[in-house]
Motif scaffolding. Structure first.
Motif, PDB file in Angstrom:
ATOM      1  N   ALA A 497       6.475 -23.676   5.770  1.00 12.74           N
ATOM      2  CA  ALA A 497       5.120 -23.127   5.804  1.00 12.74           C
ATOM      3  C   ALA A 497       4.183 -24.289   6.092  1.00 12.74           C
ATOM      4  CB  ALA A 497       4.761 -22.457   4.476  1.00 12.74           C
ATOM      5  N   SER A 498       2.968 -23.995   6.530  1.00 11.96           N
ATOM      6  CA  SER A 498       2.069 -25.087   6.898  1.00 11.96           C
ATOM      7  C   SER A 498       0.621 -24.738   6.597  1.00 11.96           C
ATOM      8  CB  SER A 498       2.225 -25.433   8.387  1.00 11.96           C
ATOM      9  OG  SER A 498       1.707 -24.395   9.196  1.00 11.96           O
ATOM     10  N   ARG A 499      -0.207 -25.781   6.649  1.00 14.59           N
ATOM     11  CA  ARG A 499      -1.651 -25.624   6.416  1.00 14.59           C
ATOM     12  C   ARG A 499      -2.419 -26.627   7.268  1.00 14.59           C
ATOM     13  NH1 ARG A 499      -4.423 -21.276   5.097  1.00 14.59           N
ATOM     14  NH2 ARG A 499      -6.459 -21.733   4.163  1.00 14.59           N
ATOM     15  N   LEU A 500      -3.553 -26.184   7.783  1.00 14.44           N
ATOM     16  CA  LEU A 500      -4.490 -27.061   8.477  1.00 14.44           C
ATOM     17  C   LEU A 500      -5.571 -27.467   7.478  1.00 14.44           C
ATOM     18  CD1 LEU A 500      -4.902 -25.054  11.835  1.00 14.44           C
ATOM     19  CD2 LEU A 500      -3.428 -27.046  11.397  1.00 14.44           C
ATOM     20  N   PHE A 501      -5.511 -28.726   7.024  1.00 17.67           N
ATOM     21  CA  PHE A 501      -6.471 -29.215   6.036  1.00 17.67           C
ATOM     22  C   PHE A 501      -7.700 -29.776   6.750  1.00 17.67           C
ATOM     23  CE2 PHE A 501      -2.524 -29.353   3.611  1.00 17.67           C
ATOM     24  CZ  PHE A 501      -2.921 -28.956   2.346  1.00 17.67           C
ATOM     25  N   PRO A 502      -8.899 -29.347   6.351  1.00 16.63           N
ATOM     26  CA  PRO A 502     -10.115 -29.791   7.038  1.00 16.63           C
ATOM     27  C   PRO A 502     -10.504 -31.229   6.691  1.00 16.63           C
ATOM     28  CG  PRO A 502     -10.460 -27.717   5.853  1.00 16.63           C
ATOM     29  CD  PRO A 502      -9.175 -28.300   5.371  1.00 16.63           C
ATOM     30  N   ARG A 503     -11.334 -31.779   7.531  1.00 18.73           N
ATOM     31  CA  ARG A 503     -11.872 -33.124   7.348  1.00 18.73           C
ATOM     32  C   ARG A 503     -12.566 -33.258   5.990  1.00 18.73           C
ATOM     33  NH1 ARG A 503     -13.898 -36.787  11.541  1.00 18.73           N
ATOM     34  NH2 ARG A 503     -15.200 -38.394  10.557  1.00 18.73           N
ATOM     35  N   ALA A 504     -13.268 -32.209   5.565  1.00 17.35           N
ATOM     36  CA  ALA A 504     -14.026 -32.273   4.316  1.00 17.35           C
ATOM     37  C   ALA A 504     -13.155 -32.559   3.108  1.00 17.35           C
ATOM     38  CB  ALA A 504     -14.790 -30.962   4.105  1.00 17.35           C
ATOM     39  N   GLN A 589       2.639 -22.842  -1.332  1.00 18.21           N
ATOM     40  CA  GLN A 589       1.632 -22.745  -0.272  1.00 18.21           C
ATOM     41  C   GLN A 589       0.288 -22.271  -0.819  1.00 18.21           C
ATOM     42  OE1 GLN A 589       2.261 -24.015   2.514  1.00 18.21           O
ATOM     43  NE2 GLN A 589       0.672 -23.328   3.901  1.00 18.21           N
ATOM     44  N   ALA A 590       0.323 -21.465  -1.861  1.00 17.81           N
ATOM     45  CA  ALA A 590      -0.931 -21.014  -2.484  1.00 17.81           C
ATOM     46  C   ALA A 590      -1.716 -22.192  -3.041  1.00 17.81           C
ATOM     47  CB  ALA A 590      -0.630 -19.999  -3.588  1.00 17.81           C
ATOM     48  N   ALA A 591      -1.002 -23.188  -3.569  1.00 14.87           N
ATOM     49  CA  ALA A 591      -1.689 -24.383  -4.079  1.00 14.87           C
ATOM     50  C   ALA A 591      -2.420 -25.113  -2.952  1.00 14.87           C
ATOM     51  CB  ALA A 591      -0.676 -25.307  -4.755  1.00 14.87           C
ATOM     52  N   TRP A 592      -1.817 -25.162  -1.783  1.00 13.76           N
ATOM     53  CA  TRP A 592      -2.476 -25.796  -0.638  1.00 13.76           C
ATOM     54  C   TRP A 592      -3.668 -24.957  -0.157  1.00 13.76           C
ATOM     55  CZ3 TRP A 592       1.519 -28.207   3.297  1.00 13.76           C
ATOM     56  CH2 TRP A 592       2.261 -29.186   2.636  1.00 13.76           C
ATOM     57  N   CYS A 596      -8.496 -25.216   0.506  1.00 14.00           N
ATOM     58  CA  CYS A 596      -9.242 -24.965   1.762  1.00 14.00           C
ATOM     59  C   CYS A 596      -9.067 -23.504   2.158  1.00 14.00           C
ATOM     60  CB  CYS A 596      -8.781 -25.902   2.875  1.00 14.00           C
ATOM     61  SG  CYS A 596      -6.971 -26.007   3.091  1.00 14.00           S
ATOM     62  N   PRO A 597      -9.570 -22.580   1.346  1.00  4.64           N
ATOM     63  CA  PRO A 597      -9.310 -21.147   1.571  1.00  4.64           C
ATOM     64  C   PRO A 597      -9.856 -20.607   2.883  1.00  4.64           C
ATOM     65  CG  PRO A 597     -10.999 -21.477  -0.111  1.00  4.64           C
ATOM     66  CD  PRO A 597     -10.393 -22.815   0.148  1.00  4.64           C
ATOM     67  N   ASP A 598     -10.844 -21.274   3.461  1.00  4.14           N
ATOM     68  CA  ASP A 598     -11.421 -20.783   4.711  1.00  4.14           C
ATOM     69  C   ASP A 598     -10.833 -21.450   5.940  1.00  4.14           C
ATOM     70  OD1 ASP A 598     -13.187 -19.103   3.304  1.00  4.14           O
ATOM     71  OD2 ASP A 598     -14.602 -20.754   3.011  1.00  4.14           O
ATOM     72  N   ALA A 599      -9.821 -22.297   5.732  1.00  4.26           N
ATOM     73  CA  ALA A 599      -9.187 -22.987   6.857  1.00  4.26           C
ATOM     74  C   ALA A 599      -8.121 -22.069   7.457  1.00  4.26           C
ATOM     75  CB  ALA A 599      -8.609 -24.321   6.401  1.00  4.26           C
ATOM     76  N   SER A 616      -5.754 -16.581   9.151  1.00  3.32           N
ATOM     77  CA  SER A 616      -5.166 -17.907   9.044  1.00  3.32           C
ATOM     78  C   SER A 616      -4.723 -18.460  10.389  1.00  3.32           C
ATOM     79  CB  SER A 616      -3.979 -17.870   8.084  1.00  3.32           C
ATOM     80  OG  SER A 616      -3.471 -19.153   7.857  1.00  3.32           O
ATOM     81  N   PHE A 617      -4.083 -17.631  11.213  1.00  2.00           N
ATOM     82  CA  PHE A 617      -3.520 -18.117  12.475  1.00  2.00           C
ATOM     83  C   PHE A 617      -4.492 -18.028  13.647  1.00  2.00           C
ATOM     84  CE2 PHE A 617       1.065 -16.873  11.077  1.00  2.00           C
ATOM     85  CZ  PHE A 617       1.092 -17.965  10.215  1.00  2.00           C
ATOM     86  N   TYR A 618      -5.507 -17.173  13.536  1.00  2.54           N
ATOM     87  CA  TYR A 618      -6.378 -16.919  14.679  1.00  2.54           C
ATOM     88  C   TYR A 618      -7.868 -17.133  14.389  1.00  2.54           C
ATOM     89  CZ  TYR A 618      -2.131 -14.554  16.253  1.00  2.54           C
ATOM     90  OH  TYR A 618      -0.834 -14.272  16.586  1.00  2.54           O
ATOM     91  N   GLY A 619      -8.283 -16.976  13.136  1.00  6.40           N
ATOM     92  CA  GLY A 619      -9.700 -16.934  12.801  1.00  6.40           C
ATOM     93  C   GLY A 619     -10.186 -15.500  12.894  1.00  6.40           C
ATOM     94  N   THR A 620     -10.992 -15.078  11.934  1.00  3.23           N
ATOM     95  CA  THR A 620     -11.374 -13.667  11.830  1.00  3.23           C
ATOM     96  C   THR A 620     -12.060 -13.141  13.083  1.00  3.23           C
ATOM     97  OG1 THR A 620     -11.580 -13.875   9.427  1.00  3.23           O
ATOM     98  CG2 THR A 620     -12.671 -11.996  10.463  1.00  3.23           C
ATOM     99  N   ALA A 621     -13.059 -13.869  13.588  1.00  2.00           N
ATOM    100  CA  ALA A 621     -13.786 -13.405  14.770  1.00  2.00           C
ATOM    101  C   ALA A 621     -12.886 -13.379  15.996  1.00  2.00           C
ATOM    102  CB  ALA A 621     -15.009 -14.287  15.008  1.00  2.00           C
ATOM    103  N   ASN A 622     -12.096 -14.425  16.170  1.00  3.91           N
ATOM    104  CA  ASN A 622     -11.168 -14.454  17.303  1.00  3.91           C
ATOM    105  C   ASN A 622     -10.192 -13.287  17.242  1.00  3.91           C
ATOM    106  OD1 ASN A 622     -12.254 -16.771  18.397  1.00  3.91           O
ATOM    107  ND2 ASN A 622     -10.408 -18.006  18.187  1.00  3.91           N
ATOM    108  N   TYR A 623      -9.697 -13.003  16.036  1.00  4.20           N
ATOM    109  CA  TYR A 623      -8.678 -11.962  15.938  1.00  4.20           C
ATOM    110  C   TYR A 623      -9.228 -10.597  16.326  1.00  4.20           C
ATOM    111  CZ  TYR A 623      -4.532  -9.448  14.684  1.00  4.20           C
ATOM    112  OH  TYR A 623      -3.409  -8.664  14.781  1.00  4.20           O
ATOM    113  N   ALA A 624     -10.451 -10.305  15.919  1.00  2.13           N
ATOM    114  CA  ALA A 624     -11.044  -9.010  16.281  1.00  2.13           C
ATOM    115  C   ALA A 624     -11.115  -8.862  17.803  1.00  2.13           C
ATOM    116  CB  ALA A 624     -12.431  -8.889  15.665  1.00  2.13           C
ATOM    117  N   ARG A 625     -11.508  -9.910  18.487  1.00  2.00           N
ATOM    118  CA  ARG A 625     -11.592  -9.868  19.953  1.00  2.00           C
ATOM    119  C   ARG A 625     -10.199  -9.780  20.569  1.00  2.00           C
ATOM    120  NH1 ARG A 625     -14.551 -14.471  23.823  1.00  2.00           N
ATOM    121  NH2 ARG A 625     -13.816 -13.611  25.823  1.00  2.00           N
ATOM    122  N   LEU A 626      -9.244 -10.541  20.047  1.00  2.00           N
ATOM    123  CA  LEU A 626      -7.884 -10.514  20.565  1.00  2.00           C
ATOM    124  C   LEU A 626      -7.234  -9.144  20.363  1.00  2.00           C
ATOM    125  CD1 LEU A 626      -6.721 -14.003  19.256  1.00  2.00           C
ATOM    126  CD2 LEU A 626      -6.829 -13.338  21.674  1.00  2.00           C
TER     127      LEU A 626
END
Length: 669
Positions: A497-504, A589-592, A596-599, A616-626
């Protein structure tokens, strides 16, 4: 099959197939020769000049199934030709209604409506000699029940199954993560065991031209078959597996064209057009030959222009230039309706937007991609490690990890890319390995200066750095080829499993120190619990900007793409494996995710059980369009892939909670 339909199918084969002189078709004990003198090709050569203001077509792309060919065929009044005709949205509702009356599921072998052998014979004849492959599992030589047992071949497969990704990429149906195929035919020293297809497709089309893809797409759509696409089989979630499916194997589409200066859709500069089957090692070799640099993956056997680039594609060059999908100038695509089109900013722009990051096996079959190329560059590389033990306590080791991670934004700001492991090698004993720290455009002196503050901090903590080494190369290819390992694949005793951790999360001095500490603690928690971590210090928000495309927006804030894995003993039962998979998703994975719940996460290396994969994989706005575009371009639901756009509308029968293999029938929700 009724006699009239048998005659029609036989006539279709004789009228359509591009055959070698030795081929024939036998029906009802009658053998009919099908030779180049008696049959017409099921494809036409069209001009290699594009009509969409893009680059010229490859020779393989000039061989197409055209409307005129189909018109000539339907003029013969052959009822079976309907299996291979094009379709459009206006007829989709009619055909879908017909399917729904008979079944809500894709047909599988053994179903009443599954094509009979004769139809497959006709299909094979239309495709041409050797193109249709009835699946024989890669490891079947280890077993007696496939009548191809071979001790030497089995020994080779056993020794290389997990450390040679080439053998899986070069097989028409093998996948590199067989956990989701069901692991039903693995190398064994017990030949009396049973090797079965499990989640392997029933047939594959070894593609060498566009007409073959069009025939496969049309046949799968019209016959209500499950359709999958395989390039190399790298995807971590086994997207090219599918029980009973027809697979389109694009691995052999390997043409490459270099343009020293290409003007296309607002871009002027060097570019390369590459077939969908071109792998990373082939692309980088070609780019080096032409004296340029092209954005691709770190893995040697990844099919760059396939699912990799369609899913976004992170790269050792991402901190400089962004994602691989950001480099795309145009794409050639076979749509779900069977038509062959160009996608660019000026031709089918919605398709162009969706394909660049919206995922593979979703909107069509990409046959080639034209991408930007960059000047030749020097690359500097460093490797080092540190370990706990003796005076280095576990707490001190993790202080060392924190010392490194506070520099993640600094390192990506310098355009670098780091590939490292964190492993628990014994109780309270941990190992950190940097292999490699990859610095495009930097001299060795510049790299040493960049790393010096980190080394100073580790020294101040009393943590010795081991095996510190530096190299410098005058080109990308040599640095990449010598310092990135061949991928480990084929393992059935772990799940990732994986996570994209933000700069913040990694700016304790200027940002939120509490969040930084929580992030380090979350990573530590999973490693102490038994997880292994493989991670990349990477950014995809280059100073020069990036285009509007479907790449997951989470990538634009990321400085750490981290993968973790849970493992179990070989021979564990299904319940044990499923429990481990759920533990990874719902605990580790829940701990990760909590930091960064919005990443998000990288779809090609993510968790097949990822909660709310759409965000998680697409972003909410992108997914609606896709999703909206998916309904428009593929109203038949022809293309399905686990966690792909629209996949929530389907399910696989017989799945075990926590262990979603592709061994069942694909059915509409």
């Amino acid at each position: 099959m009724a006699p009239s339909l048998r005659v029609a199918a036989l006539a279709a084969a004789a009228a359509l197939a591009p055959l070698a002189s030795a081929q024939s078709l036998t029906v009802d004990n009658t053998t009919i020769p099908a030779t180049t003198d008696t049959v017409a090709p099921a494809a036409a050569n069209v001009s290699t000049s594009s009509s969409n203001s893009t680059v010229d077509l490859f020779s393989s792309e000039a061989v197409q199934l055209t409307d005129s060919v189909l018109t000539n065929l339907t003029a013969l009044n052959l009822s079976s030709i309907d299996m291979f005709t094009f379709d459009d949205a206006s007829t989709a509702s009619k055909r879908s209604s017909k399917c729904k009356r008979s079944t809500q599921c894709k047909v599988m072998p053994g179903n009443l409506l599954y094509p009979i052998s004769l139809v497959w014979d006709v299909f094979g004849l239309l495709l041409g000699p050797g193109a249709l492959i009835k699946t024989v599992p890669l490891a079947s030589p280890c077993y007696t029940n496939w009548n191809n047992e071979n001790t030497a071949t089995c020994a080779f497969l056993t020794n290389n199954w997990s450390n040679d990704s080439y053998i899986h990429a070069d097989d028409p149906t093998s996948v590199m993560w067989p956990l989701y195929q069901g692991a039903t035919c693995m190398p064994t020293d017990e030949p009396s065991n049973q090797c079965t297809l499990g989640g392997y497709p029933s047939y594959a089309v070894s593609v060498s031209n566009i007409a073959q893809i069009q025939l496969a797409v049309n046949f799968a759509r019209n016959a209500n078959l499950r359709l999958v696409v395989k390039n190399t089989g790298h995807d971590f979630n086994g997207k090219s597996a599918g029980a009973g499916a027809l697979s389109i194997w694009t691995h052999n589409l390997k043409q490459i064209q270099y343009y020293s200066s290409l003007t296309l859709n607002g871009y002027t500069g060097p570019a390369m057009k590459l077939g969908a089957g071109v792998q990373a090692f082939e692309m980088y070799e070609a780019a080096n030959q032409y004296g340029v640099t092209v954005v691709g993956g770190e893995g040697k056997t990844v099919g760059v222009m396939g699912g990799y680039i369609l899913g976004g594609g992170h790269s050792p060059l991402s901190s400089l230039y962004g994602m691989a999908a950001d480099q795309v100038l145009s794409m050639e695509v076979v749509l779900p309706n069977g038509q062959f089109v160009t996608a660019s900013s000026t031709s089918n722009p919605d398709l162009f937007w969706a394909l660049r990051g919206g995922g593979g096996s979703t909107f069509g079959v990409v046959t080639s991609v034209t991408v930007k190329a960059y000047p030749k560059m020097q690359v500097s590389v460093s490797t080092f490690n540190f370990v706990s033990g003796g005076n280095i306590t576990a707490d001190l080791f993790w202080e060392g990890i924190a010392a490194y991670m506070k520099y993640l934004p600094t390192f990506t700001d310098a355009g670098t890319y780091s590939y490292f492991d964190i492993i628990q090698i014994a109780t309270d004993t941990y190992y950190f390995a940097m292999a490699p720290f990859f610095a495009p455009k930097l001299s060795q002196a510049q790299l040493e200066a960049l790393i010096a503050p980190l080394l100073s901090d580790l020294s101040a903590l009393g943590i010795p750095v081991n095996a510190l080494s530096y190299w410098n190369y005058d080109n990308f290819y040599d640095a990449w080829n010598l310092h990135f390992p061949l991928e480990s694949v084929g393992v059935t005793t772990l799940k990732t499993a994986s996570r994209l951790f933000p700069r913040a999360n990694f700016e304790p001095a200027t940002g939120n120190a509490t969040l930084f500490n929580e992030t380090i603690a979350a990573i530590r928690y999973t490693v102490e619990a038994g997880s292994t971590v493989l991670a990349f210090n990477i950014a995809a928000n280059p100073a020069g900007g990036y285009p509007d495309n479907a790449v997951n927006p989470a990538w634009r804030n990321t400085v750490l793409h981290a993968i973790q894995a849970i493992s179990w003993d070989a021979g564990s039962d299904t319940a044990t494996i499923a429990a481990a998979c759920l533990k990874l998703t719902n605990d580790w994975q829940a701990a990760w995710r909590a930091t960064c719940p919005d990443a998000g996460a990288y779809m090609s290396e993510g968790d097949i059980l990822e909660p709310n994969f759409q965000q998680s994989f697409y972003g909410t706005a992108n997914y609606a369009r896709l999703y909206a575009y998916k309904q428009q371009v593929d109203p038949w639901g022809l293309f399905y892939a686990p966690t792909g756009v629209g996949s929530e509308d389907w399910y696989i029968t017989g799945q075990v909670t926590g262990l979603p293999t592709q061994n069942g029938q694909l059915c509409h929700v």
